[in-house]
Design an enzyme around this catalytic site. Structure first.
Site, PDB file in Angstrom:
ATOM      1  N   HIS A   1      -4.576  -2.104  -4.487  1.00 28.54           N
ATOM      2  CA  HIS A   1      -4.135  -3.423  -4.944  1.00 28.54           C
ATOM      3  C   HIS A   1      -5.276  -4.394  -4.721  1.00 28.54           C
ATOM      4  O   HIS A   1      -6.329  -4.041  -4.177  1.00 28.54           O
ATOM      5  CB  HIS A   1      -2.878  -3.884  -4.178  1.00 28.54           C
ATOM      6  CG  HIS A   1      -3.074  -3.866  -2.685  1.00 28.54           C
ATOM      7  ND1 HIS A   1      -3.825  -4.812  -2.031  1.00 28.54           N
ATOM      8  CD2 HIS A   1      -2.644  -3.001  -1.727  1.00 28.54           C
ATOM      9  CE1 HIS A   1      -3.847  -4.542  -0.747  1.00 28.54           C
ATOM     10  NE2 HIS A   1      -3.131  -3.443  -0.522  1.00 28.54           N
TER      11      HIS A   1
ATOM     12  N   ASP B   1      -8.953  -4.298   3.380  1.00 27.39           N
ATOM     13  CA  ASP B   1      -7.667  -4.982   3.259  1.00 27.39           C
ATOM     14  C   ASP B   1      -7.395  -5.889   4.451  1.00 27.39           C
ATOM     15  O   ASP B   1      -6.991  -7.046   4.292  1.00 27.39           O
ATOM     16  CB  ASP B   1      -6.568  -3.921   3.137  1.00 27.39           C
ATOM     17  CG  ASP B   1      -5.165  -4.499   3.132  1.00 27.39           C
ATOM     18  OD1 ASP B   1      -4.772  -5.080   2.112  1.00 27.39           O
ATOM     19  OD2 ASP B   1      -4.460  -4.340   4.154  1.00 27.39           O
TER      20      ASP B   1
ATOM     21  N   GLU C   1      -9.951   6.845   2.740  1.00 25.52           N
ATOM     22  CA  GLU C   1      -9.559   5.439   2.628  1.00 25.52           C
ATOM     23  C   GLU C   1     -10.427   4.547   3.496  1.00 25.52           C
ATOM     24  O   GLU C   1     -10.645   4.822   4.683  1.00 25.52           O
ATOM     25  CB  GLU C   1      -8.097   5.247   3.055  1.00 25.52           C
ATOM     26  CG  GLU C   1      -7.640   3.795   2.874  1.00 25.52           C
ATOM     27  CD  GLU C   1      -6.480   3.394   3.766  1.00 25.52           C
ATOM     28  OE1 GLU C   1      -5.774   2.428   3.399  1.00 25.52           O
ATOM     29  OE2 GLU C   1      -6.275   4.017   4.829  1.00 25.52           O
TER      30      GLU C   1
ATOM     31  N   THR D   1      -1.421   4.262   3.380  1.00 28.43           N
ATOM     32  CA  THR D   1      -2.165   5.028   2.378  1.00 28.43           C
ATOM     33  C   THR D   1      -2.381   6.476   2.786  1.00 28.43           C
ATOM     34  O   THR D   1      -2.040   7.386   2.025  1.00 28.43           O
ATOM     35  CB  THR D   1      -3.505   4.331   2.056  1.00 28.43           C
ATOM     36  OG1 THR D   1      -3.230   3.014   1.555  1.00 28.43           O
ATOM     37  CG2 THR D   1      -4.283   5.110   1.011  1.00 28.43           C
TER      38      THR D   1
ATOM     39  N   SER E   1       0.803  -1.227   0.000  1.00 28.82           N
ATOM     40  CA  SER E   1       0.000   0.000   0.000  1.00 28.82           C
ATOM     41  C   SER E   1       0.833   1.272   0.000  1.00 28.82           C
ATOM     42  O   SER E   1       0.362   2.315  -0.466  1.00 28.82           O
ATOM     43  CB  SER E   1      -0.941   0.006   1.207  1.00 28.82           C
ATOM     44  OG  SER E   1      -1.870  -1.037   1.128  1.00 28.82           O
TER      45      SER E   1
END
Length: 489
Positions: A367, A325, A320, A172, A109
């Site tokens: 990703h 994730d 975010e 991030t 990230s």
């Protein structure tokens, strides 16, 4: 044959559809597709300068994850699920981003966030730093810093902010405002005395010097000293004795630590720091059980826009959803789905609060993960459930499909992770596979499921959003934001 086809179908131009009846014209599938075609033909290509830019990143939300979340939300609304659309899937412009880091086929990230926010690919594990620097070499990094879209927006006089359900010092969000040779330099305790003497500064400290108006998320422990206990009974990690929450307030900013404080925020507040958890915020599935009370991602997004909108020059905001994730890493699809739905709600709030004509909104992932949707499940099969297929006539069956070992399997699985089968595979016949704590079965045993190297989707609306098109390098996202808002001009 060609003459027959020509007599049946007229070219679709300027709103015309079919010269003669086709047998499939009465189908709702056919009619819906025609309506979408007409809408896309009428979609304007906005070219005016974007006053505001919002970049939404659902960390780890690759194409397969996004598909599963779409079905999950649709089924929660009583639909079959497959036909549903998430809020941002209604955006008119779409592309695929290649996510590799400059030194890695499968990215992390930090490198991907830097690509999106600063316009160049870089190494795994570094934020705001060129790929000329070895990870951890913070002294060399001092001469290899690269400004982000947020930094450029600040220089242009715009208000700026970051919102995350992860720690705001995590990879991030950190890439938006900080320069660090290692994403783990979240507070001063991660730096040696020699590094500090050379001028290296931790990420949390840089959050205060970046001149942002809004910082909302987790990570309270990196802002307070080790000897201090926070409002929820957790101690800090700083070894320099600094309480950055107090320093923020001394600079004239508001500080809040729970949902109640955010909801009661002074409407005239120009700067707000909200740290709602010692580490990462709760998963959306667990949020209501938090003792202190945490805001949703949508509520944080709305609060951020309310503050930033006061700036007549416009704003840049990074939002975010960090815990999609984390749930995937845990092999726990339920929590990933819930956080994905919360992410879509935050995007919807942003579209309602901003103007299409002056606000560029880009929605993407940094990703992907190894989540797969497998088997031949019937339409409307619960996305987290056991896979149930069709009989030889194409009609749905009531019994789960069986693998070669004679046992049922779920539609969602992971290629690797903590749910990996070692030895004989567990029989899931009497297991509640839709329970929020269920860990999906996987192939390769790993303590933590991994990222993958596949492309991720980019959705966009607003000025110059039509530049999001085709298959592009991930760092191209910065260049679209820069062009749309004139950030570097």
């Amino acid at each position: 044959m060609k003459k027959l086809l020509a007599s049946m179908v007229a070219t679709v131009v300027a709103g015309t559809t079919f010269a003669n009846d086709l047998p499939q014209q009465s189908s709702p599938w056919f009619q819906d597709a025609q309506n979408v075609l007409m809408q896309k033909m009428e979609t304007p290509r906005l070219r005016g300068q974007a006053k505001n830019v919002i970049l939404f990143v659902a960390d780890g939300n690759g194409v397969s994850s996004n598909t599963a979340i779409r079905i999950f939300e649709g089924q929660a609304q009583g639909l079959l699920g497959e036909e549903h659309e998430l809020s941002f899937e209604k955006f008119p412009h779409l592309a695929l981003a290649k996510t590799y880091n400059s030194n890695a086929q499968t990215p992390d990230s930090a490198g991907t966030a830097t690509a999106m926010l600063a316009g160049v690919k870089t190494r795994q594990g570094v934020v705001g730093i060129t790929d000329n620097v070895d990870r951890g070499d913070c002294v060399t990094a001092l001469d290899n810093q690269i400004p982000s879209a947020l930094h450029l927006a600040e220089r242009k006089g715009k208000a700026t902010g970051v919102v995350s359900t992860a720690r705001v010092t995590h990879a991030t969000p950190a890439a938006a405002y900080a320069f660090a040779a290692d994403r783990n330099f979240e507070d001063d305790s991660a730096l040696s005395d020699e590094q500090k003497a050379a001028g290296c500064v931790d990420i949390a400290s840089q959050a205060l010097t970046a001149d942002m108006e809004v910082i909302l998320g987790g990570g309270r422990r990196h802002f307070i000293p080790a000897e201090l206990t926070d409002e929820e009974g957790k101690t800090g990690r700083r070894t320099d004795g600094r309480d950055l929450t107090k320093e923020w307030q001394a600079q004239g900013g508001e500080y809040v630590w729970n949902r109640d404080g955010l909801m009661k925020l002074d409407p005239n507040a120009d700067r707000v720091l909200g740290l709602f958890e010692s580490s990462h915020m709760e998963y959306e599935a667990d949020r209501e059980g938090d003792a202190g009370g945490e805001p949703s991602l949508a509520e944080m997004t709305a609060a951020a826009i309310n503050v930033l909108n006061k700036d007549e020059d416009g704003f840049f905001l990074l939002v975010e959803s960090g815990r999609v994730d984390h749930a995937h890493h845990a092999g726990n699809a339920y929590r990933a789905m819930m956080d994905g739905v919360a992410f879509a709600e935050a995007v919807q709030i942003a579209t309602q609060m901003t103007n299409l004509e002056d606000t560029l909104i880009i929605v993407t992932a940094d990703h992907s993960h190894t989540l797969v949707m497998q088997g031949y499940a019937q339409r409307g099969n619960p996305i987290l459930g056991l896979s149930k297929g069709l009989d030889s006539q194409g009609n749905p069956v009531t019994e789960p499909s069986l693998a070669k070992d004679g046992k049922p399997y779920t539609t969602i699985a992971y290629v690797n992770g903590p749910g990996a089968v070692q030895g004989e595979r567990q029989d899931l016949s009497n297991v509640d596979v839709e329970d929020m704590d269920f860990v999906q079965q996987a192939l390769i045993p790993m303590s933590s499921e991994t990222h993958t190297a596949e492309d991720v989707a980019i959705y966009a609306r607003g000025p110059w959003a039509w530049l999001i098109d085709g298959t592009v390098e991930q760092n191209y996202i910065f260049h679209v934001m820069d062009h749309a808002a004139g950030l570097s001009q």
